[in-house]
Design a protein around this motif. Structure first.
Motif, mmCIF file in Angstrom:
data_model
loop_
_atom_site.group_PDB
_atom_site.id
_atom_site.type_symbol
_atom_site.label_atom_id
_atom_site.label_comp_id
_atom_site.label_asym_id
_atom_site.label_seq_id
_atom_site.Cartn_x
_atom_site.Cartn_y
_atom_site.Cartn_z
ATOM 1 N N PHE A 168 0.994 -1.199 0.007
ATOM 2 C CA PHE A 168 0.064 0.147 -0.079
ATOM 3 C C PHE A 168 0.899 1.322 -0.230
ATOM 4 O O PHE A 168 1.997 1.229 0.578
ATOM 5 N N ALA A 169 0.335 2.270 -0.459
ATOM 6 C CA ALA A 169 1.192 3.542 -0.737
ATOM 7 C C ALA A 169 0.578 4.710 0.072
ATOM 8 O O ALA A 169 1.123 5.813 -0.102
ATOM 9 N N SER A 170 -0.247 4.529 0.770
ATOM 10 C CA SER A 170 -0.855 5.621 1.575
ATOM 11 C C SER A 170 -1.692 5.085 2.804
ATOM 12 O O SER A 170 -1.928 3.900 3.062
ATOM 13 N N PHE A 171 -1.829 6.022 3.965
ATOM 14 C CA PHE A 171 -2.643 5.810 4.966
ATOM 15 C C PHE A 171 -4.038 5.268 4.224
ATOM 16 O O PHE A 171 -4.769 3.974 5.078
ATOM 17 N N ALA A 172 -4.933 6.030 3.420
ATOM 18 C CA ALA A 172 -5.829 5.525 3.075
ATOM 19 C C ALA A 172 -6.055 4.024 2.500
ATOM 20 O O ALA A 172 -7.080 3.504 2.682
ATOM 21 N N VAL A 185 -10.999 2.322 11.122
ATOM 22 C CA VAL A 185 -9.674 2.989 11.235
ATOM 23 C C VAL A 185 -9.673 4.366 10.939
ATOM 24 O O VAL A 185 -10.313 4.848 10.144
ATOM 25 N N TYR A 186 -8.965 5.050 12.083
ATOM 26 C CA TYR A 186 -8.809 6.524 11.796
ATOM 27 C C TYR A 186 -7.647 6.826 12.520
ATOM 28 O O TYR A 186 -7.078 6.245 13.383
ATOM 29 N N LYS A 195 -10.680 -0.045 15.600
ATOM 30 C CA LYS A 195 -11.871 -0.205 16.156
ATOM 31 C C LYS A 195 -12.837 -1.215 15.701
ATOM 32 O O LYS A 195 -12.649 -1.523 14.542
ATOM 33 N N HIS A 196 -13.080 -2.154 16.858
ATOM 34 C CA HIS A 196 -14.039 -3.050 16.555
ATOM 35 C C HIS A 196 -15.160 -3.503 17.484
ATOM 36 O O HIS A 196 -14.640 -3.492 18.484
ATOM 37 N N GLY A 197 -16.245 -3.847 17.032
ATOM 38 C CA GLY A 197 -17.168 -4.011 18.029
ATOM 39 C C GLY A 197 -17.528 -3.027 18.991
ATOM 40 O O GLY A 197 -17.909 -3.127 20.016
ATOM 41 N N GLY A 198 -17.564 -1.601 18.174
ATOM 42 C CA GLY A 198 -17.881 -0.517 19.082
ATOM 43 C C GLY A 198 -16.737 -0.120 19.791
ATOM 44 O O GLY A 198 -16.962 0.904 20.657
ATOM 45 N N LYS A 199 -15.675 -0.784 20.025
ATOM 46 C CA LYS A 199 -14.528 -0.185 20.868
ATOM 47 C C LYS A 199 -13.240 -0.082 20.178
ATOM 48 O O LYS A 199 -12.947 -0.976 19.119
ATOM 49 N N VAL A 200 -12.366 0.669 20.666
ATOM 50 C CA VAL A 200 -10.959 0.664 20.183
ATOM 51 C C VAL A 200 -10.229 -0.502 20.660
ATOM 52 O O VAL A 200 -10.225 -0.539 22.012
ATOM 53 N N GLN A 201 -9.597 -1.211 19.911
ATOM 54 C CA GLN A 201 -8.971 -2.532 20.125
ATOM 55 C C GLN A 201 -7.551 -2.078 20.164
ATOM 56 O O GLN A 201 -6.895 -3.053 20.922
ATOM 57 N N CYS A 202 -6.992 -1.260 19.603
ATOM 58 C CA CYS A 202 -5.399 -1.253 19.402
ATOM 59 C C CYS A 202 -5.184 0.215 18.901
ATOM 60 O O CYS A 202 -5.869 0.817 18.167
#
Length: 520
Positions: A168-172, A185-186, A195-202
């Motif tokens: 991949f060549a960018s964050f997008a 992801v943001y 984020k997954h399942g409504g919570k930030v996992q990492c």
């Protein structure tokens, strides 16, 4: 395993939805609990089930949409019906819907490629309190993970490591890989949040991702090939979700769209087989990619969509349908559906049902508490199915205040015409064979004057004693003078008093099916 919490309802329309599936032979009532004597001497009818849940729910009249409707499904048929039922009971217990006495309906459906159950109950507990629903969807996912023993954080870490192996060549583009795996992801202030399942996992530093950027794919032959594939499957797909599914199943390519569902501004192609990410704009413009059908074909789909909405909610109004059709750049008005400069009359049975539902919605705005009030309002608004109108368990507090105010008017012996005073207060008088009513169409109030013990003799109009009005003229001397002219009195009262603007006369209430006027 997935649990999808479906919309609530005040009339438990989920029962009708599931029972129609049963009647078509693609579902069955798997379990019924705590419905009293219903089912003792045979299968209860859908109406009996609805009435029972409404009566059960009436112990807490503060909750307007008490229906709790959830669909639980697994991948394919990896779980048996018995295993799914056992999981459903564990899920309900964790979510707070398994106390002794809680009414419960469980339906098993067979109309999709995966085993799934539909559960219908009330958001009211047996003791009358509302069952906790804060952060409901997030809690639902946590409950599923707990039951299945999933370690979501550990899985997230493994998926991030797998995503780093892509080109991949960018964050997008990195984000597109993670989105294709089901993550949100943001990045903010140099930190990437997964984020997954409504919570930030990492969380991880953005610099860790930037260090992995590689030069973008420049293989023109591959881009032409992908464009040809996209065009071929676009032409046999009905929408972008259908196209996405075809590309994933046949080629292992995920289409990741950016923007709102109804306003996509771009997309990426994640090629899992070759572990590469391509910017969609370099393959084919998103506007062309999503141009699936002609306006005539879209009208067909819109009409089918409206039919499904009426099936799921037989009381849905034009205003509610209008809100859902906006995403498709379409709308309906007076039984006609409009899209992209094209129009078509709805099938008569749909147009009639929507018109009826609009009128029912007007009746329910008055919150009738008795059958007599409901019947009078149905007569006014020309509703031929009073049985579809929901009754309010009891009159609101404002009803008592209004009755007291009307008594002040009736008890005022100095008042000239009680009927005129009522009109000044916004009320008009309506009668049937059994009672007389005061109706305020602006404030949505109906008062049964007969039942409340008003002196109806006071409603008889008294003769108007009007003073002659002076009309300007001129004397022989040329000076202006005022000539006395007797006002015309045909015994019909003032023009204002006879303005029958309400429904049933010439006024604009025949226009109540305009979706823009039905905001509630």
């Amino acid at each position: 395993m997935i649990a999808t919490i479906l919309p609530g309802s005040s009339n438990f329309h989920a029962i009708g939805y599931n029972e129609r599936k049963v009647s078509k032979g693609v579902a069955r009532l798997l379990e019924i609990q705590n419905f009293g004597a219903l089912g003792t001497f045979g299968k209860p009818t859908p109406d009996e089930l609805v009435r029972y849940l409404q009566e059960y729910t009436s112990q807490n009249n503060r909750i307007r949409k008490a229906q709790f409707h959830v669909a639980i499904s697994c991948k394919g048929h990896e779980k048996s019906e018995a295993e799914m039922l056992e999981f459903a009971h564990q899920y309900l217990k964790e979510m707070g819907y398994a106390e002794p006495g809680q009414p419960l309906l469980v339906y098993s459906h067979y109309d999709t490629d995966n085993t799934h159950l539909h559960i219908v109950t009330s958001r009211i507990a047996p003791d009358g309190r509302k069952i906790a629903h804060d952060h409901e969807r997030r809690r639902s996912q946590e409950v599923i993970d707990r039951i299945l023993g999933n370690n979501r954080k550990e899985k997230t870490d493994l998926d991030i490591q797998a995503a780093k192996e892509y080109s991949f060549a960018s964050f997008a583009q990195f984000k597109a890989v993670m989105v294709s795996m089901g993550y949100e992801v943001y990045q903010k202030d140099g930190t990437v949040f997964v984020k997954h399942g409504g919570k930030v996992q990492c969380k991880l530093p953005l610099s860790d991702i930037e260090a992995l950027y590689r030069k973008g794919n420049t293989d023109r032959a591959r881009r032409r090939q992908l464009r040809s594939i996209l065009k071929k499957y676009r032409d046999i797909s009905t929408d972008k979700e259908d196209l996405r599914k075809e590309m994933k199943n046949k080629f292992g390519i995920d289409l990741v769209f950016f923007g709102r569902k109804d306003a996509v501004y771009g997309y990426m192609l994640v090629d899992h087989k070759n572990k590469t990410v391509l910017h969609g704009a370099r393959i084919w413009a998103v506007e062309e990619l999503l141009d699936f059908s002609t306006p005539e074909e879209r009208l067909d789909r819109i009409e089918d969509f409206i039919d499904r909405l009426l099936t799921l909610n037989p009381k849905i109004t034009q205003g509610e349908i209008y809100g859902k059709l906006r995403k498709q750049r379409a709308y309906i008005k007076k039984g006609v559906v409009y899209f992209d400069g094209q129009s078509r009359p709805l099938k008569p049975f749909m147009a009639e049902a929507i018109d009826r539902n609009n009128r029912i919605a007007w009746v329910e705005m008055f919150r009738p508490a008795t059958e007599a009030e409901r019947n009078m309002l149905c007569k006014i608004f020309k509703v031929n199915r009073p049985d579809l109108v929901d009754l309010t368990p009891e009159h609101p507090f404002s009803h008592t205040n209004t009755v007291n105010r009307l008594h002040e008017i009736f008890d005022d012996e100095a008042a000239g015409s009680v009927k005129s005073k009522l009109f000044e207060e916004g009320f008009t008088i309506r009668q049937d064979d059994n009672a007389t009513y005061a109706v305020n169409f602006k404030e949505h109030i109906i008062i049964n004057l007969t039942e409340e013990g008003f002196d109806l003799e006071r409603l008889k109009r008294k003769p108007n004693r009007q003073q002659p009005a002076r009309q300007p003229g001129h004397s022989q001397s040329g000076k202006p003078f005022t000539r006395l002219v007797k006002l015309r009195d045909n015994g019909e009262g003032s023009h204002s008093e006879k303005r029958e603007w309400e429904v049933g006369q010439k006024g604009n209430y025949d226009e109540i099916d305009d979706g823009r006027s039905l905001k509630r």
